[in-house]
Design an enzyme around this catalytic site. Structure first.
Site, PDB file in Angstrom:
ATOM      1  N   GLY C 130      -3.603  -6.640  -3.957  1.00 40.44           N
ATOM      2  CA  GLY C 130      -2.927  -5.883  -2.908  1.00 40.44           C
ATOM      3  C   GLY C 130      -1.456  -5.703  -3.227  1.00 40.44           C
ATOM      4  O   GLY C 130      -0.887  -6.401  -4.073  1.00 40.44           O
ATOM      5  N   CYS C 131      -0.825  -4.757  -2.560  1.00 36.95           N
ATOM      6  CA  CYS C 131       0.561  -4.416  -2.872  1.00 36.95           C
ATOM      7  C   CYS C 131       1.523  -5.519  -2.434  1.00 36.95           C
ATOM      8  O   CYS C 131       2.340  -6.000  -3.233  1.00 36.95           O
ATOM      9  CB  CYS C 131       0.935  -3.067  -2.259  1.00 36.95           C
ATOM     10  SG  CYS C 131       0.568  -2.888  -0.505  1.00 36.95           S
TER      11      CYS C 131
END
EC number: 1.2.1.38
Lengths: 321, 321, 321, 321
Positions: C130-131
């Site tokens: 995920g970012c």
């Protein structure tokens, strides 16, 4: 490998050149000159280049250099070339406006590849076009080339903050500029001169007015010009003529879908879109002012000068959002 | 009518004061002093006031003045008051940080009405709080008042560009700031001093750390602080205590709907919102840095000093969007 | 040439993949699947790709494909893989969160090259991080690897609008979001799970709290995380440990100059910066959420899987401004 | 006190009306009708009004109401008035475009006070002008009134996101709109009809073209129009005529300093600025689209209808930044 030097390396257009040239497969950077920042790492000024290069700002050294980009700012190239006699083998691409008007008379070629591609290939000295000029000229070249300009041309073009350079000032202040727009230099913008010259090169009999309202927008990059003028062509004919004109020019795309400005940001592309309303032809033209409007076009010119494919090193990932 | 003079009238906080005071029903502006712009119309500097006032910047004249707002900038109030002996009848509201620390020792009252309302009513000299300080203090006052601060406090607060004043600089440049954020003065921001003092005024036994990470945001106005610390209260009790604390303070609203920052922009309001996660109490506090964080609070203090309703002239239309 | 297919081609991460892969020198795109846009040109959806590709959205065809990027959105990859049995020779890089937690147990490798580079080289199936997780994990990996995490970790991270996907909603509306910030999912963000797992992989004895306040910012791209925790290292030692940890990881740069977020926008880079305040180590970590936080990292993983240099096709021109 | 009801209370223009009317000294709000949000507090929808009002959305009740603002959206007022017979004593101010064209024929007065002030004072039913229409008409009224329009008029006007209403859509999405501009409805915008009608009311012999290019800007509030047309007046005469025309109109200010758009944001003001270039008169006109372009003008009309000073409740603090 093309050996590249940069004069005036600390400004916006030099930074943008470096962002391209560091990944250009046929380029080796030999020097990035800056008086104000000599000795410092390039990434101290162009901070996004941290991790991409260990180069320092240094002195110009022409012995192992093929081409020099001059990014010193308007008025300073003339001075620089007067004070510095460059070796004869050096090609020059000047990003200032100093040699744009009557470029030929001064030994320069006006570096708009969509107008002068063949001359650029043979040119030693190139005067790289202005950002507004590029955006607007690309919008009207096919009309002028077909002798179709007959009445006044009306242009409104909005540009990003990087068009005004990096000097902090009242109108570059975020608190002022954020969520704000303003007109400036209406009917008198300095790029009118090169636009008019370009039009007359293709259609010498054009004698009407070019009305140009420049607008400062609240974004960093990009220019969108809306242009209209009377035109005999029906819309389909107009599209056909535009397609034909740009057939061999890989950075200009004609589209039947209304483009927004951000579609071309961070690319060297120009999108052109047409509408016809009664006798009026509307042309929307969008570019990135720092790329097709400055440093990207400069690299495109260099590619042409050195006989490598025009798009080399210019396959740039668009910003998208 | 309260007769108001302004010292240092060309800066951001003075402009914001004028935007309020020109419509304040109980105020008459007697002078707006500015050394740099003396003689010019106010609307040459605060250009949005064109059409609202014909006042010029002029000299200070205390004979017909009741209260003076000093907007000269940090460090300059002390100098000003040393060089200028103001008549005794003049009240002072200073928007700089010069007299905030140990305000009482210097004859000033720290002008946070939600902390010191009664003293403000009787005060001659007021040290108007800092913008971050206001936002953060309003978030923790009810805890300190109830002796509930026991562990470290963790604060991250993001502020608009107007918080940094109007001097053009690299970090105020639109091209840099647009779409950008950056941390600055982590753990060392100058407002920590007044926040700590405020906490200790209410809860003298607090001895833990206040960890404060300030962030520069890419907007013009507003501060949003997220604050958390360990707390014995359950969420409902916390809400009740906050409601009670702010019962008589019309500009602070406790809400159970997560607020975004823009809800309070262009108002003198502060919204507070609470969540409980295990032992941690999260407090979100939002204000407009130029209003509740500066000039709006200054007017609120003036209203209290002169015995008129606290909200007079501060029923401001929110920006909404 | 690596033959690449994309599942779920109409979303943000697929568009970003295409922006990279169209210029990737070792990649040939075999299909871009989209149910909602089947048959349409890709540039009708990803409008900035006009002029860069004539590809249409079409059906998946695995016969001539080496690797498939799944960009369908959270929860949909599991469904897709249940409903579609992919040939054994196909490698998968999944950009959703479906296989991130306990990735190994499900036959996947958690695709953070700075943590699992060797496993990624041999992996068939990769769960792309995920970012927020990427940005925060890169900030603390060297601490965990050295068993130096001892107390609570405090994280505040602000992210751009593209992090929330392309569905129009109240909180994606420009009128609301412009000049606005808001906290969301404080202490409960779904990425906490993968961050914790990553920390425990390196330092299994860590048992303190990770406090994470996510903030929505008013920009399109980028994440800036400020992270602090108690640490025994002095600042110079910390810098040295971080330098050592990332020595072989070309996209992470340790810097002693405070970075702003925009320095890494439109690149696959992560900049890390350190400060020490008493016992607290502050770490600033910045990435582009769509690149190092999603599609750029996915391409980095593909490069590793196929044994080509990690940076191939990821020499991206930064946006700069 | 004027007793005010609002129909369609959940939209942008209704919210903006409430932001004004809650502080209007002569107004009492009797109802705020909304079908979609009946029973909810107003501050659930217009969240910035939290702390300013405890009103709920409810049913219309005309018994104790003097005037109704209809904010239902274009096309819906006609329907509403067909389905609801309002008592005769009720005045109506309609913010939709339903009754603007040929307003008189339908029993309405076109509510531009700078054109129809006397009729507005006596009007029962007012069709409140469009935002673009207001900005552009104010720019050319003095020319039309003096019979000076002789050639084509060229208008380019850029507007904020609130002009497009609150429905989430692709072009209202922050990720798309941020840092972006786009032309729309060139030469065909729906406001052309009311602008033309207004011009012909003053100068019935005008038979040339009004060329109008609308642009969507990346800001929330404001319109800036640049207008030019051939004109016999020299610049000083033009300024004098404009001054004279607007002498009795308090919200229009003629300025010799080039205005930027943000100078009027959050106010009911219009700034007009002139330049002469050869035969062309350039007019810059700036307003806030939600105030002078919608709800502010609606309140101005109400003030006139009820015989109170035109500026009552419209002394609004500008946003400044």
């Amino acid at each position: 490998m093309i050996k590249v030097g940069i004069i005036g390396g600390a400004g916006y257009t030099a930074g943008e050149l470096l962002r391209i040239l560091l990944w250009h497969p046929e380029v080796e950077i030999t020097f990035v000159q800056s008086i104000s920042h000599a000795g410092q790492p390039i990434s101290k000024v162009h901070k996004d280049l941290l991790g991409d290069t260990d180069l320092d700002f240094g002195q110009a050294d022409y012995t192992c250099t093929d081409v020099v980009f001059i990014c010193s700012g308007h008025g300073k190239t003339k001075l620089f070339l007067k004070q510095n006699k460059l070796p004869e083998h050096i090609k020059i691409i000047d990003l200032s406006m100093d040699y744009r008007p009557q470029a030929n008379d001064k030994g320069f070629i006006y570096g708009l590849p969509e107008l002068n591609k063949e001359q650029i290939k043979d040119a030693n000295y190139i005067a790289n076009p202005g950002c507004f000029a590029t955006c607007i000229e690309l919008g009207i070249l096919p009309l002028a080339a077909a002798n179709q300009l007959k009445e006044d041309i009306h242009v409104n073009a909005i540009t990003g903050s990087t068009g005004a350079g990096q000097n902090p000032s009242t109108t570059s202040h975020f608190s002022w500029k954020n969520n704000n727009v303003v007109v400036y230099k209406a009917f008198t913008h300095q790029h009118l001169k090169e636009i008019t010259e370009t039009v007359l090169q293709l259609q010498p009999n054009y004698s009407k007015q070019l009305n140009f309202i420049p607008v400062r927008g609240n974004f960093s990059r990009g220019i969108m010009a809306s242009i209209y003028t009377d035109c005999d062509w029906e819309i389909e004919e107009a599209y056909q003529k535009y397609q034909e004109y740009y057939l061999t020019h890989p950075f200009v795309t004609i589209t039947k879908d209304l483009p927004d400005m951000k579609q071309v940001v961070n690319t060297n592309k120009c999108f052109l879109y047409l509408e016809k309303h009664d006798r009026k032809l509307l042309i929307i033209s969008v570019i990135d002012n720092l790329l097709k409007g400055a440093s990207g076009q400069a690299v495109q010119n260099m590619n042409l000068q050195f006989g490598i494919p025009e798009k080399t090193g210019l396959g740039l990932k668009p910003i998208g959002f």
